[in-house]
Design a protein around this motif. Structure first.
Motif, mmCIF file in Angstrom:
data_model
loop_
_atom_site.group_PDB
_atom_site.id
_atom_site.type_symbol
_atom_site.label_atom_id
_atom_site.label_comp_id
_atom_site.label_asym_id
_atom_site.label_seq_id
_atom_site.Cartn_x
_atom_site.Cartn_y
_atom_site.Cartn_z
ATOM 1 N N TRP A 132 1.004 -1.367 0.350
ATOM 2 C CA TRP A 132 -0.048 -0.417 0.175
ATOM 3 C C TRP A 132 1.153 1.421 0.045
ATOM 4 O O TRP A 132 0.514 2.012 -0.342
ATOM 5 N N VAL A 133 2.585 1.732 0.365
ATOM 6 C CA VAL A 133 3.106 2.110 0.341
ATOM 7 C C VAL A 133 3.423 2.793 -0.660
ATOM 8 O O VAL A 133 3.388 4.461 -0.809
ATOM 9 N N THR A 134 3.295 2.148 -2.052
ATOM 10 C CA THR A 134 3.696 2.291 -3.572
ATOM 11 C C THR A 134 2.568 3.244 -4.217
ATOM 12 O O THR A 134 2.329 3.274 -5.037
ATOM 13 N N THR A 135 1.074 2.479 -3.625
ATOM 14 C CA THR A 135 -0.061 3.211 -3.931
ATOM 15 C C THR A 135 0.132 4.601 -3.811
ATOM 16 O O THR A 135 0.046 5.026 -2.695
ATOM 17 N N TRP A 136 -1.200 5.217 -4.608
ATOM 18 C CA TRP A 136 -1.187 7.164 -5.095
ATOM 19 C C TRP A 136 -1.963 7.572 -2.835
ATOM 20 O O TRP A 136 -1.749 8.340 -2.802
ATOM 21 N N TRP A 137 -2.381 6.326 -3.177
ATOM 22 C CA TRP A 137 -3.836 6.548 -1.520
ATOM 23 C C TRP A 137 -2.804 6.373 -0.688
ATOM 24 O O TRP A 137 -2.540 6.694 0.464
ATOM 25 N N GLY A 138 -2.074 4.865 -0.628
ATOM 26 C CA GLY A 138 -1.103 5.818 0.723
ATOM 27 C C GLY A 138 -0.031 6.227 0.293
ATOM 28 O O GLY A 138 0.534 7.019 2.106
ATOM 29 N N LEU A 161 8.984 3.150 10.784
ATOM 30 C CA LEU A 161 7.736 2.311 9.327
ATOM 31 C C LEU A 161 9.163 2.175 8.604
ATOM 32 O O LEU A 161 8.699 1.796 7.801
ATOM 33 N N GLY A 162 9.561 3.117 8.092
ATOM 34 C CA GLY A 162 10.049 3.461 6.845
ATOM 35 C C GLY A 162 11.668 1.922 7.385
ATOM 36 O O GLY A 162 11.552 1.761 5.726
ATOM 37 N N VAL A 163 12.018 2.339 7.676
ATOM 38 C CA VAL A 163 13.167 0.944 8.046
ATOM 39 C C VAL A 163 12.520 -0.326 7.989
ATOM 40 O O VAL A 163 12.907 -1.363 7.549
ATOM 41 N N LEU A 164 10.826 -0.702 8.402
ATOM 42 C CA LEU A 164 10.290 -2.215 8.323
ATOM 43 C C LEU A 164 10.329 -1.720 6.838
ATOM 44 O O LEU A 164 9.853 -2.843 6.234
ATOM 45 N N TYR A 165 10.004 -0.667 5.886
ATOM 46 C CA TYR A 165 9.522 -0.933 5.045
ATOM 47 C C TYR A 165 10.767 -1.411 4.041
ATOM 48 O O TYR A 165 10.982 -2.382 3.118
#
Length: 385
Positions: free
Chosen positions: A26-32, A87-91
């Motif tokens: 979901w992070v790479t979607t526009w709504w994410g 969140l960034g580290v986990l991604y």
């Protein structure tokens, strides 16, 4: 001994979560992306604006409400920043296919240190503890390092020296497990002694407060042992409905001794020290009681806990280390573990501390309050500079 009836077989995961099991698509979607901008970007600038406006209200030094509002907005901003970083580290870990996970055991210890922080902050605000918030963070750092070093050294040299003497580099692999609580006490005590001398704080003044909260960490840590499926109990000898079959312990129903230890060394010790602290006492009394009652609870529960496989059990009737039931008919009280031997010596050390504390100042007394007032005045003057 094969269980004669059906018992629950341990099947819990030692991880709170693993990165590979989290979906970050979901992070790479526009709504994410839009959601992240609104929550973290918008939240950051909103709190920043609130902080600036609140600082303007603080021009009046007597405006205590504005000061509290400022602290709350700064806390919210800090939470937003740390949440975004996590969140960034986990991604990134998932993108790089790094199979990392947060273990229950680590989480329980984290809860323990948070409890220490919250408890000490409560006493700092009540002006009954000779620490400031900045000093507290340094103290916790020292204690964490002292605990890890002390707990690991005792485990390596007392519990498993035959293994580590041929593999010295493995001694630093704390992430693979192997810590001794008695060693942790020694390490933390040395760290506190160093910190107290450096900052001119009475040792027992500090430890009497810390040991009231430490049982929370012990209790949570034992629950972490249970969720890890480690340090299980001895095989049950009769019908024990709550016994558990741990796969790594063979097809044997065992006592969940981790839960027993959590109830005794953790929550039982916490309640015991709380009750004792309600009475008038001299500095050092609570610290001595912590050691004595921990040893008392631990000694009893050890009769339900399986000994470390590399050490086995110590038979008092012939002074040898042998597996359990090596000498059938030996009374239970004559078969003890290394943990019980350490508890025996630590208990008398606690008694010695109790003897030494008889001449210490009375907590809450006039001399104690005078010393506390001097500490507060000194640090208030340093703030003004």
């Amino acid at each position: 001994m094969i269980p004669s009836q059906s018992y629950w077989t341990f099947d819990l995961s030692p991880f709170v979560f693993q990165v590979k099991n989290i979906n970050f698509n979901w992070v790479t979607t526009w709504w994410g992306i839009l959601s992240l901008l609104i929550v973290f970007g918008g939240g950051y600038f909103f709190t920043r604006l609130k902080i600036q406006n609140t600082k303007l209200e603080l021009k009046n030094p007597k405006n205590s409400i504005a000061l509290k509002k400022l602290q709350n907005w700064e806390l919210i901003q800090t939470i937003l920043i740390y949440s975004f970083v996590v969140l960034g580290v986990l991604y990134c870990l998932q993108v790089l296919n790094v199979n990392w996970g947060l273990r229950w055991y680590s989480t329980m210890y984290l809860i323990g240190f948070i409890a220490v922080y919250v408890g000490c902050m409560h006493w700092i605000r009540k002006k009954t503890l000779m620490l400031t918030e900045a000093m507290l963070m340094n103290l916790i750092t020292f204690c964490i390092l002292g605990m890890l070093v002390g707990a690991r050294l005792v485990y390596v040299f007392i519990y498993n020296w035959d293994y580590y003497k041929d593999r010295p580099l493995d001694a630093i692999a704390t992430w693979e497990g192997g810590l001794s609580f008695h060693g942790g006490i020694i390490g933390v005590s040395l760290a506190i002694i160093f910190y107290c001398r450096k900052n001119n704080i009475p040792f027992f003044h500090l430890t009497d407060k810390l040991v009231r909260i430490i049982p929370i960490g012990i209790g949570m840590g034992r629950i972490g042992n249970f969720l890890n499926g480690e340090l299980w109990g001895r095989a049950v000898e009769s019908n024990v409905p709550w016994a558990i079959i741990f796969p790594d312990g063979g097809n044997v129903a065992r006592h969940p001794s981790q839960i027993y230890q959590s109830l005794g060394e953790g929550w039982g010790l916490f309640v015991t020290l709380f009750i004792i602290s309600r009475w008038k006492h001299r500095e050092g009394t609570i610290s001595a009681c912590f050691i004595m009652f921990y040893c008392f609870y631990r000694f009893i529960v050890e009769y339900f806990r399986a000994a470390d496989a590399q050490i086995n059990y110590f038979y008092l009737n012939n002074f040898t280390w042998q597996p359990l039931n090596a000498f059938p008919g030996t009374p239970n009280w004559q078969v003890i573990t290394m943990g019980q031997i350490l508890c025996f010596f630590f208990f008398f050390f606690g008694c010695f501390l109790m003897y030494l504390s008889r001449k210490n100042i009375l907590e809450g007394g006039q001399e104690w309050q005078t010393r506390m007032d001097q500490f507060i005045r000194m640090h208030n003057s340093e703030k003004k500079k």
